[in-house]
Structures are given as structure tokens and as C-alpha cells.
Design a protein around this motif. Structure first.
Motif, PDB file in Angstrom:
ATOM      1  N   LYS A 136     -38.360 -35.545  -2.007  1.00 57.88           N
ATOM      2  CA  LYS A 136     -38.050 -36.769  -0.803  1.00 57.88           C
ATOM      3  C   LYS A 136     -38.666 -36.059  -0.040  1.00 57.88           C
ATOM      4  O   LYS A 136     -38.936 -37.072   1.350  1.00 57.88           O
ATOM      5  CB  LYS A 136     -36.743 -36.962  -1.337  1.00 57.88           C
ATOM      6  CG  LYS A 136     -36.560 -38.814  -0.609  1.00 57.88           C
ATOM      7  CD  LYS A 136     -35.298 -38.772  -0.842  1.00 57.88           C
ATOM      8  CE  LYS A 136     -34.524 -40.318   0.363  1.00 57.88           C
ATOM      9  NZ  LYS A 136     -33.017 -40.604   0.359  1.00 57.88           N
ATOM     10  N   PHE A 137     -37.848 -35.322   0.459  1.00 58.79           N
ATOM     11  CA  PHE A 137     -37.864 -34.944   1.972  1.00 58.79           C
ATOM     12  C   PHE A 137     -39.212 -33.466   2.333  1.00 58.79           C
ATOM     13  O   PHE A 137     -39.092 -33.180   3.900  1.00 58.79           O
ATOM     14  CB  PHE A 137     -36.700 -34.865   2.941  1.00 58.79           C
ATOM     15  CG  PHE A 137     -35.105 -35.665   2.668  1.00 58.79           C
ATOM     16  CD1 PHE A 137     -35.963 -36.487   3.411  1.00 58.79           C
ATOM     17  CD2 PHE A 137     -34.201 -35.392   1.474  1.00 58.79           C
ATOM     18  CE1 PHE A 137     -34.536 -37.542   3.278  1.00 58.79           C
ATOM     19  CE2 PHE A 137     -33.448 -36.532   1.662  1.00 58.79           C
ATOM     20  CZ  PHE A 137     -33.472 -37.272   2.782  1.00 58.79           C
ATOM     21  N   LYS A 138     -39.517 -33.443   1.383  1.00 56.91           N
ATOM     22  CA  LYS A 138     -40.561 -31.629   1.481  1.00 56.91           C
ATOM     23  C   LYS A 138     -41.879 -32.402   2.682  1.00 56.91           C
ATOM     24  O   LYS A 138     -42.018 -31.082   3.404  1.00 56.91           O
ATOM     25  CB  LYS A 138     -41.157 -31.698   0.716  1.00 56.91           C
ATOM     26  CG  LYS A 138     -42.271 -32.575  -0.036  1.00 56.91           C
ATOM     27  CD  LYS A 138     -42.833 -31.869  -1.245  1.00 56.91           C
ATOM     28  CE  LYS A 138     -43.798 -33.187  -1.630  1.00 56.91           C
ATOM     29  NZ  LYS A 138     -44.403 -32.412  -2.965  1.00 56.91           N
ATOM     30  N   ASP A 139     -42.372 -33.722   2.709  1.00 58.16           N
ATOM     31  CA  ASP A 139     -43.380 -33.900   3.558  1.00 58.16           C
ATOM     32  C   ASP A 139     -42.803 -34.134   4.997  1.00 58.16           C
ATOM     33  O   ASP A 139     -43.854 -33.366   6.034  1.00 58.16           O
ATOM     34  CB  ASP A 139     -44.279 -34.853   2.862  1.00 58.16           C
ATOM     35  CG  ASP A 139     -44.926 -34.626   2.374  1.00 58.16           C
ATOM     36  OD1 ASP A 139     -45.069 -33.598   1.791  1.00 58.16           O
ATOM     37  OD2 ASP A 139     -44.951 -35.549   1.336  1.00 58.16           O
ATOM     38  N   THR A 140     -42.268 -34.338   5.048  1.00 53.75           N
ATOM     39  CA  THR A 140     -41.405 -34.839   6.318  1.00 53.75           C
ATOM     40  C   THR A 140     -41.011 -33.495   7.283  1.00 53.75           C
ATOM     41  O   THR A 140     -41.080 -33.215   7.973  1.00 53.75           O
ATOM     42  CB  THR A 140     -39.817 -35.741   6.382  1.00 53.75           C
ATOM     43  OG1 THR A 140     -40.611 -37.035   6.079  1.00 53.75           O
ATOM     44  CG2 THR A 140     -39.136 -36.404   7.625  1.00 53.75           C
ATOM     45  N   PHE A 141     -39.988 -32.852   6.421  1.00 52.12           N
ATOM     46  CA  PHE A 141     -39.496 -31.791   6.600  1.00 52.12           C
ATOM     47  C   PHE A 141     -40.943 -30.662   7.134  1.00 52.12           C
ATOM     48  O   PHE A 141     -40.204 -29.862   8.680  1.00 52.12           O
ATOM     49  CB  PHE A 141     -39.039 -30.645   5.351  1.00 52.12           C
ATOM     50  CG  PHE A 141     -38.053 -29.872   5.894  1.00 52.12           C
ATOM     51  CD1 PHE A 141     -36.983 -29.701   6.095  1.00 52.12           C
ATOM     52  CD2 PHE A 141     -38.169 -28.677   6.059  1.00 52.12           C
ATOM     53  CE1 PHE A 141     -36.142 -28.758   6.715  1.00 52.12           C
ATOM     54  CE2 PHE A 141     -38.103 -27.132   6.058  1.00 52.12           C
ATOM     55  CZ  PHE A 141     -36.451 -27.521   6.877  1.00 52.12           C
ATOM     56  N   ALA A 142     -41.610 -30.722   6.366  1.00 55.95           N
ATOM     57  CA  ALA A 142     -42.686 -30.068   6.824  1.00 55.95           C
ATOM     58  C   ALA A 142     -43.419 -29.803   8.351  1.00 55.95           C
ATOM     59  O   ALA A 142     -43.591 -29.300   9.227  1.00 55.95           O
ATOM     60  CB  ALA A 142     -44.326 -29.536   5.376  1.00 55.95           C
ATOM     61  N   LYS A 143     -43.646 -31.608   8.361  1.00 56.37           N
ATOM     62  CA  LYS A 143     -44.022 -31.844   9.476  1.00 56.37           C
ATOM     63  C   LYS A 143     -42.847 -31.773  10.937  1.00 56.37           C
ATOM     64  O   LYS A 143     -44.221 -31.216  11.978  1.00 56.37           O
ATOM     65  CB  LYS A 143     -44.542 -33.631   9.510  1.00 56.37           C
ATOM     66  CG  LYS A 143     -45.321 -34.221  10.195  1.00 56.37           C
ATOM     67  CD  LYS A 143     -45.595 -35.361  10.283  1.00 56.37           C
ATOM     68  CE  LYS A 143     -45.997 -36.345  11.275  1.00 56.37           C
ATOM     69  NZ  LYS A 143     -46.489 -38.189  11.037  1.00 56.37           N
TER      70      LYS A 143
END
Length: 421
Positions: A235-242
Motif C-alpha cells: 500500500k505504501f511502497k511508492d509513497t514511502f520510496a518517493k
């Protein structure tokens, strides 16, 4: 003039090292601060830089030698003096008289034999065989580990190039007999190779054996449903990486879960020192990382007060520097608890050994779908076995089981880590 290069200070309480590799050979140009040699200490590989610009001089010690701090390693020749010296060699020699045959040039094989002996990392036995038989190691296909040359490879190559005379055949037969056992029909020849243990591997062996001999080791197991963590990552991998410029992995979840358990069960985060127990009000987590020369355990300091992102960054940095061989003694100093992730190699279950003087280690393993019962129904869930090995002299079974259960509950319900449950 020449400049001596000596063994630098290697770290607190480290007085000697082993010469692991020469990065520069005699005659090679070197620049100031350019690495010329790699030394292996008990924990890390240390590169020795050149103190000046110049040309690499003679090696004072060979690969594999043990050297103490302050001992002479090599010399660096002044580049001007070296340049003047090299200008003398190309001068033309007087023309030979007609009745005097020109001097024979050195045998190509012998010339090549001396060169690769230094250019490659060869064991002493292989290097000696190369020089004795005058063969070119670069033209031989190694059958040892990672394609390395063995003494038998050199002897076989030497016998193959000998003239086919009666004495040559006898020598060839003798070399072949010494190189390998008599082959059995339908079976490939069997070979063996002896390689000296690196200093790091010797230290790992001593410390692990010491842990077994000193601590009262016991391991308790549990299994963890990874569904919640996997869903959170997805759920949060893209937001976390960004936002943090780092991927969200599993290690940060287990590190934070371990911090909860260690705060609740202080004995798991303690150490025995003589007849005293040392309790820590902080959590420094040693993370087992695979390096080219062996397993190393750099320390994520104050993991209990760090964010998920900072823990992931620290672990990623350690992994990169372990592969590059740039970890320092300070990176691995201390640690109150260890996490070892054998799951990245496919391990299903293990009994990890504690990292002395620590009293406990958490072992992680691979995630696989297994049938489990939830609310009376058989369902498929991503499950992982986890193991806690501990020193029973300090930690009771009840404390170890409770600590592991706390980790399990925090992973299965990550909200616990946010509200400190």
C-alpha cells in the motif's frame, strides 16, 4: 628517493593483520591516497593508501603474511627518479660481432610465468609450481573454487607441453600421477584444493565456537503471519520510496518489533560481564550482512529511536559497503541484539548462534504460503518461521518465549508498533 609504506593503525585493540591482496605491483604508477594493498583484520578489510605520488617499489611482505601495526609493507619510488631510471633501459646495445650469435631472448613461457604470479592471486603452492615449470597461468583453465588455479592444473599443463621423448614421457607420467589419482573408468578425476583461511574467517570460527563453549544456548521458535506487513508494504511502497528515497523492506518492521520486545523484556537486551549483568536502556541492533570474505555484523545504533526510513537507509548502506569492503571497525563495534535474515537465501528454519557478548539473536526465514486455521476455516497465508536463540544463563525460557511472542504480535498487527503495545 623512496618513501616507506607502513601498516597503519587498524583500530582499537587490533595490533596485526594479514596481507590479503597487493593492488599495485612493482613498477606500477601510483597516486597519493590511491590504494596499494588490502589488509584483512579480524572484522574488516582495510585498504592501505599511497602516501605520495610515484612508482610502486618492492613489496616487503607477500600475500598471506601476518604484519603488525607499524611494520614495513612496501616502498614508493619517486616518480622523477623512476622515470630517469627507465630512460636508461631503451638505449641501444652495441651491435654484435658477426661471429658472435645474438643473446637469446628469455623464454616466453618463463617470462610470462613470473608476471602472472604477481598479477593474479595464486596460492603459494601454485605460484611455486608456475615458476618451477615455466608455464603461463593465464592460459590454464582453473578447476578450483571460483575458477582458481590448483597445483594439479599447473602440473597437468606443464606435462602437456613437454616433448614427446622417452624421458619426457616418463616425466609426464610422473607428473600426472602426482597431479591426480588414478581415474576410474566412467568417473571424472577427483581433485582437492587447500586454501588458507582468511583472518576474518578464522575470527568468525573462533567467536562462534567460543559462543557455543561459553553460553548455555537454547532456541525457541514461532511462526508469523506476514499478511499485514505485506499489505502495508504494498500500500505504501511508492509513497514511502518517493518521500524517503529508499524502499520499504521487512527488516525495519522486525527491528522496530524487536525494540518493543527488548523494552518489555530487558534481560534479552542485556549482557553478562563477569559476575554482573549489564542492562542497556537503548537498543543497538547488529544486522548480519553477507560480505565477500564472510559474515559481518554492522550495528544500527539507537534503533529504538529511529524511524522506519532511517533504519532502512542504515541497513542498505551497510549492505553496499559490505560488498565494497569499506565497512570500518567502528561500524561493527558494540551492539546489544542481533537480527540475522537467512530467508534471503531461502532458509526455512535455523538455530542462529548468538554474537558474543550479546545474549540473544533473532533469526528470520523465508516466507511461503501455508495452510493455517483462521476463525475455524483453513486458509492460505504467507507464513514465516522465526527463531530466538538465547543464553540460558541470563534469559529464562519464559522471558525468551514472551519476547518472541511480542515480536510475532507486532508483525501480525503493525499498529502495535505505533501505539507502543
Amino acid at each position: 628517493m623512496s618513501k616507506e609504506v607502513k601498516v597503519p593503525t587498524l583500530g582499537e585493540s587490533v595490533t596485526e593483520a594479514t596481507v590479503g591482496e597487493w593492488l599495485k605491483q612493482p613498477g606500477d604508477p601510483v597516486k597519493v591516497d590511491e590504494p596499494i594493498a588490502s589488509l584483512e583484520t579480524d572484522k574488516v578489510a582495510v585498504e592501505v593508501p599511497s602516501p605520495v605520488n610515484g612508482v610502486m617499489g618492492a613489496h616487503a611482505v607477500e600475500v598471506g603474511a601476518t604484519v603488525e601495526v607499524g611494520a614495513l609493507l612496501a616502498t614508493i619510488e619517486d616518480d622523477v627518479a623512476a622515470g630517469e631510471a627507465t630512460q636508461v633501459e631503451p638505449r641501444e646495445a652495441p651491435a654484435p660481432k658477426e661471429d658472435t650469435p645474438p643473446p637469446a631472448s628469455p623464454a616466453p613461457a618463463a617470462a610470462k610465468a613470473a608476471e602472472p604470479a604477481d598479477a593474479q592471486t595464486l596460492s603459494p603452492a601454485v605460484r611455486r609450481a608456475v615458476l618451477e615449470h615455466g608455464v603461463d597461468p593465464s592460459s590454464i583453465k582453473g578447476t578450483g573454487k571460483d575458477g582458481r588455479l590448483t597445483k594439479e592444473d599447473v602440473l597437468a599443463a606443464a606435462s602437456a607441453k613437454r616433448p614427446s621423448t622417452s624421458s619426457g614421457r616418463a616425466d609426464e607420467e610422473e607428473a600426472q600421477k602426482s597431479a591426480q589419482p588414478e581415474p576410474v573408468e566412467g568417473r571424472a578425476p577427483r581433485r582437492e584444493e587447500r586454501v588458507k583461511m582468511t583472518r576474518m574467517r578464522q575470527t568468525i570460527a573462533k567467536r562462534l565456537k567460543s559462543a557455543q563453549d561459553t553460553a548455555a544456548l537454547l532456541t525457541t521458535f514461532n511462526d508469523v503471519d506476514m499478511t499485514a506487513v505485506i499489505e502495508a508494504r504494498e500500500k505504501f511502497k511508492d509513497t514511502f520510496a518517493k518521500k524517503h528515497d529508499i524502499k520499504l523492506g521487512f527488516m525495519s518492521f522486525f527491528a522496530k518489533a524487536a525494540c518493543l520486545a527488548l523494552k518489555d523484556i530487558p534481560a534479552v537486551n542485556a549482557q553478562i560481564d563477569g559476575d554482573e549483568i549489564v542492562y542497556f536502556d537503548y537498543v543497538d541492533i547488529s544486522v548480519a550482512v553477507s560480505a565477500p570474505n564472510g559474515l559481518v555484523v554492522p550495528v544500527v545504533r539507537d534503533a529504538d529511536s529511529k524511524s522506519f526510513a532511517q533504519i532502512e537507509k542504515d541497513i542498505a548502506d551497510f549492505g553496499k559497503r559490505a560488498k565494497d569492503g569499506t565497512l570500518t571497525m567502528e561500524d561493527m563495534k558494540g551492539g546489544t541484539f542481533t537480527i540475522s535474515n537467512g530467508g534471503v537465501f531461502g532458509g526455512l528454519m535455523s538455530t542462529p548462534i548468538i554474537n558474543p557478548p550479546q545474549s540473544a539473536v533473532l533469526g528470520l526465514h523465508r516466507i511461503e504460503d501455508r495452510p493455517v486455521v483462521r476463525d475455524g476455516q483453513i486458509v492460505i497465508r504467507p507464513m514465516m518461521y522465526i527463531a530466538l536463540s538465547y543464553d540460558h544463563r541470563l534469559i529464562d525460557g519464559r522471558e525468551a518465549v514472551t519476547a518472541l511472542k511480542t515480536i510475532k504480535e507486532a508483525i501480525e498487527d503493525p499498529m502495535r508498533m505505533l501505539i507502543d503495545l
